[in-house]
Each structure stands twice: as structure tokens, then as C-alpha cells.
Motif scaffolding. Structure first.
Motif, PDB file in Angstrom:
ATOM      1  N   THR A 191       0.836  -1.200   0.000  1.00 15.13           N
ATOM      2  CA  THR A 191       0.000   0.000   0.000  1.00 15.13           C
ATOM      3  C   THR A 191       0.873   1.254   0.000  1.00 15.13           C
ATOM      4  OG1 THR A 191      -1.627  -1.248   1.260  1.00 15.13           O
ATOM      5  CG2 THR A 191      -1.939   1.120   1.161  1.00 15.13           C
TER       6      THR A 191
ATOM      7  N   GLU B  35      -1.429  -6.897   5.199  1.00 14.95           N
ATOM      8  CA  GLU B  35      -2.122  -5.734   4.682  1.00 14.95           C
ATOM      9  C   GLU B  35      -2.652  -4.812   5.781  1.00 14.95           C
ATOM     10  OE1 GLU B  35      -5.713  -6.743   2.488  1.00 14.95           O
ATOM     11  OE2 GLU B  35      -4.823  -5.592   0.857  1.00 14.95           O
ATOM     12  N   SER B  38      -6.038  -5.570   7.787  1.00 14.14           N
ATOM     13  CA  SER B  38      -6.288  -7.003   7.663  1.00 14.14           C
ATOM     14  C   SER B  38      -6.654  -7.665   8.983  1.00 14.14           C
ATOM     15  CB  SER B  38      -5.054  -7.698   7.065  1.00 14.14           C
ATOM     16  OG  SER B  38      -3.951  -7.560   7.937  1.00 14.14           O
ATOM     17  N   ARG B 217      -4.070 -11.169   5.437  1.00 12.69           N
ATOM     18  CA  ARG B 217      -4.703 -10.369   4.402  1.00 12.69           C
ATOM     19  C   ARG B 217      -6.204 -10.556   4.523  1.00 12.69           C
ATOM     20  NH1 ARG B 217      -4.948 -10.623  -2.037  1.00 12.69           N
ATOM     21  NH2 ARG B 217      -5.099  -8.372  -2.286  1.00 12.69           N
ATOM     22  N   TYR B 238       0.448 -13.115  -2.386  1.00 11.00           N
ATOM     23  CA  TYR B 238       0.409 -11.859  -1.633  1.00 11.00           C
ATOM     24  C   TYR B 238       1.734 -11.614  -0.916  1.00 11.00           C
ATOM     25  CZ  TYR B 238      -0.538  -8.181   1.608  1.00 11.00           C
ATOM     26  OH  TYR B 238      -0.433  -7.014   2.310  1.00 11.00           O
TER      27      TYR B 238
END
Ligand SMILES: Nc1ncnc2c1ncn2[C@@H]1O[C@H](COP(=O)(O)OP(=O)(O)OP(=O)(O)O)[C@@H](O)[C@H]1O
Ligand SMILES: Nc1ncnc2c1ncn2[C@@H]1O[C@H](COP(=O)(O)OP(=O)(O)OP(=O)(O)O)[C@@H](O)[C@H]1O
Ligand SMILES: [Mg+2]
Ligand SMILES: [Mg+2]
Lengths: 330, 262
Positions: A191, B35, B38, B217, B238
Motif C-alpha cells: 500500500t 495488509e 487485515s 490479508r 500476496y
């Protein structure tokens, strides 16, 4: 950078803060200039005065703070601005992403209200247009369900989502200068890459200039033109990003680079710089890094070094490292 | 030391944590990466007893976690079991309490110290994290971001917990002070057998403090295993993308073709 005044020009900035016993100097000497569209990273020791420096540009310092030196935006003195001018300046020309986003957003109001109001109240954008713009920027910073997020309160957002809301707020205002204080610490690296790509696009498309505070030296070098290093309340080195890894002249910068961890590392201990870090409040005579510097000699303990040309940039050091790059140029 | 099974948390119809499970031995050290959004912080808050799981179970030192927040002696016992350093230290420190008092309060939770003995222990802790005399007498608002983080770490260490959860707790530190804190944590872990749960976005620090890593994630664990194999030979797409996004010399940020998932 030629005859035209730089967008941001900070010269000999000193900040005194009230303490229990009178006032004390937190920032000693910051010299920094930024042309339109240019990006500089501000890196360095925790507590060295990076956030105070950035906040001084917006005149957002703790009550009782005293600012000395010159601070100009497009030639205009920031300390000299009237209240009305200052409001206009903060609303349209400079935007800041703060290090602690939760302290800079009203927890009781929705994220949408916060974002939309930033545009309607401060910049007179019509509500519908403001909503549209805000939703678009949220999508851009990787928040796909923008509509739902706008109905939520800050407490319902993860650290990284809130950080992206703040970045969206700053970008939506389309400022000329972005002051970004560790804006991606709560973001995963994927991100972060996305967000930094968007900021870079805005720089290229609109000539947005940026002062980027970070502890990630690789990131600093990758997204900024120049890197400015602070130690104990002063700027101690400035160099082009490309020269960071092999051309650093100041022993503090070099020690910092040697402390970096990396993904491929094995579980050996990390190298911290020997000795105790110093806050700007207690700098001794001479060079503030001298007590921890392996190269320090007598002069370092008595004479304060000022920034002067060294290698490919400038360095405040009596005995800078002469790097191969600099030798080749000479 | 810590066992989490089928852990789930929903907010309305939004699933924040979805079937998370892992085991951590005494003295173990697990990194949780992944993430933004997440469910890392939510998982940690459930383990620390600050959030009620929607489903699943958590056992600490072989004891199953009951529902509800404990009070009095139960609360103190839990504080010695688990301490959490929060992602945003400013909101977790008491704004009106001076740094020294905040740390002293945490010390007393664990040891019946008073007077000079208490002061000595407080000084020792502040010194370990590199907070000086002047900062010790300050209110949190007069500290830099990294100084606040170090105070929060000192407070957590004061309770000498069996499990220490650090949520992005070294993110605001320059690499040299960060190295000092990570070496300190590694030292505490080997000398006292403290178990660490280390949430971070900085993949570079993971090999220095953790043995195992868990990649999250969208509320789920997508990959887990020993640090060297996951970071050097990631199996899940990922994880591969994550490792590829770490800035390094020559790296330039690029937009991805596909937008990141929610
Ligand atoms: N309101 C205040 N009153 C007194 N001292 C302050 C105040 N705000 C900051 N300071 C002090 O000024 C110095 C510089 O703080 P600043 O927040 O600019 O550091 P920084 O470089 O941003 O550090 P970090 O990387 O940890 O965020 C620190 O030593 C801090 O303790
Ligand atoms: N109190 C709440 N109400 C509603 N949604 C919430 C609440 N707390 C968390 N969430 C949501 O749960 C999801 C997971 O949040 P969490 O804070 O656990 O993420 P995280 O992995 O720690 O992210 P980051 O890396 O950005 O800190 C997010 O989508 C968040 O918005
Ligand atoms: Mg700061
Ligand atoms: Mg989090």
C-alpha cells in the motif's frame, strides 16, 4: 534553482520552547530550501526536531514557542502573515499529514464529514463536488469501499486506513507544498508503494513540492530528490538522494546507514550507534555528534561546525568523509 | 504459552478477523505482518482481552480465556500475563500524567516497591529505552513521536509480562534507536523467556526479532512459517508482492495494475 525565490526557504531556523525553568532551545539551526515540484526527505534521530521543523512552516507550534531565523513561502515571510492570510495559506497552499493522525481528527465525527468539510468550509468547494473529489482520492489511496468508510468514525478505522484518510485530505486540497510527517508508517509496504506512486504523480502533474519525514532511508532516497539529515536539533548533512548510499560525508549519516535492517538479514544483532542520543536541549559546545563520533578530534569539542560543501552535498562536519564519488569529481 | 484457535471478529456484518489460529511456545517470538486493515490490531486486542471475540478461543499459559474483562486482582494478574504496546502511543498514554509517574505506576503493578527502590527501578527502565531526565519529567505532549513510543515500551516492560504484544511499536524510531530497542527486546526474551508477538510493516526488522512469521490479508492468515523461509522463499502470491514492495536501492514506487483488495 536560479534567481526565482524557492517555494520554501528556511534559513537559520531556531525554535525555543517553554520548559519548567524558562525556555530552552529545541531546534538550533535548520537550513533547508525547496523549489516548486521538488521533494526533500527529512531524516534523522528520534527527537532531533523533524516534526517541530515541519510544524513551524504552518505556524503550528506549542504555545509559547519562539521562532527565530527566516521562514519564507514563495518569498513571503510565514511569521509575518496576518491571521486571515495564515488561514488562507493553511487551507490552500500547504497541507500537512501529521505523525499522530488520531490526535488531529475529531473522534466524534464521521470521516466523510471531516474530509468534505476540509474542502467546503476552507476552500468553498460545493458539497457535491467535494464528495465526489473525496471519494475519488480515497479510492486512489487504496480504500475501495470509500462510501462505507466515510460513514465510519475514526475509532473504527485501522491505523493505516486512518493514515490514508489523512493523506487523502491533504491531496484533495491540491496544495503547492505537502508536509508529510511519517505518512506511511502504518501502511503495509504494498500500500505504501501505491500511495507514494500517487504522490509522485501529483508532483509531476501539478508541481507539488514535498517535505517528507521518514525513518526509512531507502524510501527517502527513492521518492525524494534530496535527503536532509538532522541530529540534535540541527541539519547536519544534505545530499542528492542518489549519493546517500555511497556519498555520505557526515559520520552520523554513515552510522545511521550502517544501522539499517534489511529483509535478507540473518538473526544477528543490529548495530546501534554507540553512546547516548542527545536532545537539542542539551547540546554541548562544539559538534553535537562529537561525544559519539569515532572521528572526533579536539576541534570538534570546541568549534560548532556549520554546513559547507562536502562531497556531492553539504555537511556540518570538520572532518567529513571524502568519498570516492567526490574524489572522482575533483 | 499462547494458543489461538478459530478466532473470529465481526463488526456488524463486516468480518475483521476470520478464522485465525496459531501457537506460540514459551519464549517464542512471532511476527504478524500483512495488509493494512487485515485485522492485526484487532487480533492483538482480543488476545490482550480488550476486545471480545465473536468466536474462537484464546488460551494463555494453558488457561482458557473466559468472557468479559476481569477486575481487581484478576486484572492485575492479567497485566502480568500480557502487556500490549499500542500502535498510537499518544492515545494510550494518560495526557495528564508525567512520564516518570506513568512508568512508576506500571512498576507498582508488578513489584511492591516504594521510595528510592521504586525510583531506581523507574530510572533503570527509562534508561533502557533511552528516555532522559528532562523527558521523564515531561507530559506526553511535550515528547516527539519516537520518545512517546519508548515511554510506552518502558511501561509495558515494567510489568514484566509473560507475553509482550508490540503493535507497530518501533515504527517511529530512527534505525539506530530502533536497533537499540530491538536488541533490548531480544535480550529480555533470552534472559526471561518473555514471549513476543510483534506486529510490524517493516519486514527488515522481522529477522532480527522473530523466529516465526504470520502473513495476514483480509482477516485471514495467508501464509506462515519460519522467518527465513517465508521471507526468502514466499509461497503465497500476496507475500511475494509484499516482499517485492520493500524499498531498496534502485526501487521506484509504481502503481499496480489491479487495485488492492479491501
Ligand atoms: N510541546 C513541547 N514542549 C517541550 N518540548 C517539546 C515539545 N514538543 C517537542 N518537544 C521536544 O523537542 C524535541 C524535538 O521534537 P520533534 O517532535 O520535532 O522530534 P522528531 O525529530 O520529530 O522526533 P521523532 O522522530 O521521534 O518523531 C524533542 O526532544 C521533544 O522532546
Ligand atoms: N470498532 C470497530 N468498528 C468497526 N470496524 C472496525 C473496528 N475496529 C476495527 N475495525 C475494522 O476492522 C478491520 C481490521 O482492523 P485492524 O485495526 O485490526 O487492522 P490492522 O491489520 O491492524 O491494520 P493497520 O495495519 O492499518 O493498523 C478494518 O477494516 C477496520 O476498519
Ligand atoms: Mg516526529
Ligand atoms: Mg493496526
Amino acid at each position: 534553482m536560479s534567481a526565482a525565490a524557492p517555494l520554501l526557504d528556511i534559513r537559520g531556523l531556531r525554535i525555543d520552547l517553554p520548559t519548567g525553568a524558562g525556555s530552552a532551545t529545541a531546534v538550533h539551526r535548520v537550513d533547508l530550501a525547496l523549489a516548486a515540484g521538488e521533494a526533500a526527505a527529512l531524516v534523522g534521530e528520534s527527537g532531533s526536531g523533524k516534526s517541530l521543523t515541519a510544524r513551524s512552516v504552518l505556524r503550528l507550534l506549542p504555545p509559547g514557542a519562539e521562532v527565530h531565523g527566516e521562514l519564507r513561502f514563495a518569498g513571503e515571510s510565514v511569521p509575518g502573515m496576518s491571521r486571515t492570510r495564515l488561514r488562507e495559506f493553511r487551507a490552500g497552499e500547504v497541507a500537512m499529514v501529521f505523525q499522530d493522525p488520531r490526535a488531529h481528527i475529531n473522534p466524534a465525527r464521521s470521516v466523510g464529514d471531516f474530509l468534505v468539510e476540509g474542502l467546503t468550509a476552507a476552500r468553498g468547494v460545493p458539497v457535491r463536488e467535494a464528495r465526489r473529489r473525496v471519494e475519488a482520492v480515497l479510492q486512489e489511496v487504496g480504500i475501495p469501499d470509500a462510501e462505507r468508510r466515510m460513514r465510519q468514525r475514526p475509532g473504527e478505522l485501522s491505523g493505516g486506513l486512518l493514515q490514508r484518510v489523512m493523506i487523502a485530505a491533504a491531496l484533495a486540497a491540491e496544495p503547492k507544498l505537502l508536509l508529510a510527517d511519517e505518512p506511511t508508517t502504518a501502511l503495509d509496504v504494498t500500500t505504501q508503494e501505491e500511495v507514494m506512486a500517487i504522490v509522485t504523480e501529483a508532483r509531476e502533474a501539478r508541481g507539488l513540492a514535498m517535505l517528507f519525514i521518514t525513518h526509512d532511508l531507502e524510501l527517502a532516497a527513492a521518492v525524494c530528490d534530496r535527503v536532509v539529515v538532522m541530529y540534535a536539533g540541527s541539519t547536519v548533512e544534505e545530499l542528492p538522494s542518489g549519493a546517500l548510499h555511497h556519498g555520505a560525508a557526515h559520520p552520523y549519516t554513515r552510522a545511521l546507514l550502517a544501522s539499517r535492517p534489511s529483509v535478507g538479514d540473518t538473526a544477528s544483532g543490529l548495530r546501534a550507534i554507540a553512546g547516548r542520543p542527545l536532545s537539542g536541549f542539551e547540546v554541548p559546545a562544539g559538534c553535537s555528534f562529537a561525544p559519539r563520533c569515532p572521528r572526533a578530534r579536539d576541534a570538534c569539542r570546541t568549534d560548532t561546525p556549520l554546513l559547507r560543501a562536502a562531497g556531492t552535498g553539504t555537511s556540518a562536519c570538520h572532518y567529513p568523509h571524502i568519498t570516492e564519488e567526490a574524489e572522482q569529481r575533483a | 504459552m499462547l494458543e489461538v484457535r478459530n478466532l473470529r471478529k465481526t463488526f456488524g456484518d463486516f468480518v475483521a478477523v476470520d478464522d485465525v489460529a496459531f501457537r506460540l511456545e514459551v519464549g517464542g517470538s512471532l511476527a504478524v505482518v500483512g495488509e493494512s486493515g487485515s485485522g492485526k490490531t484487532t487480533t492483538a486486542r482480543m488476545i490482550a482481552g480488550l476486545e471480545q471475540p465473536t468466536a474462537g478461543s484464546i488460551a494463555v499459559a494453558g488457561k482458557e480465556r473466559g468472557p468479559g474483562r476481569p477486575r481487581g486482582a484478576g486484572r492485575r494478574a492479567r497485566a502480568r500475563e500480557i502487556q500490549m504496546v499500542f500502535q498510537d502511543p499518544y492515545s494510550s498514554l494518560d495526557r495528564r500524567q508525567r512520564v516518570r509517574d506513568a512508568v512508576a505506576e506500571a512498576v507498582r503493578l508488578h513489584r511492591p516497591l516504594r521510595g528510592p527502590a521504586l525510583a531506581a527501578r523507574v530510572d533503570e527502565l527509562l534508561d533502557l529505552v533511552g528516555v532522559d531526565e528532562r523527558q521523564a519529567g515531561s507530559l506526553p505532549r511535550a515528547l516527539s513521536g519516537g520518545q512517546r513510543q519508548r515511554v510506552a515500551i518502558a511501561r509495558a516492560l515494567a510489568a514484566e509480562p509473560q507475553v509482550l504484544i508490540l503493535d507497530e511499536a518501533v515504527a517511529a524510531l530512527d534505525v539506530s534507536i530502533q536497533a537499540q530497542i530491538l536488541n533490548l527486546l531480544a535480550h529480555i526474551r533470552t534472559t526471561t523467556g518473555t514471549t513476543l508477538l510483534f506486529i510490524t510493516h517493516d519486514l527488515g526488522v522481522v529477522p532480527h526479532i522473530c523466529d516465526e512469521v504470520l502473513v495476514m490479508r483480509s482477516g485471514q492468515v495467508v501464509e506462515s512459517g519460519p522467518v527465513p523461509s517465508v521471507l526468502r522463499e514466499p509461497q503465497h502470491d500476496y507475500t511475494r508482492r509484499l516482499v517485492a514492495s520493500v524499498p531498496k536501492p534502485g526501487w521506484k514506487p509504481r502503481r499496480r495494475a489491479q487495485p488492492p483488495a479491501a
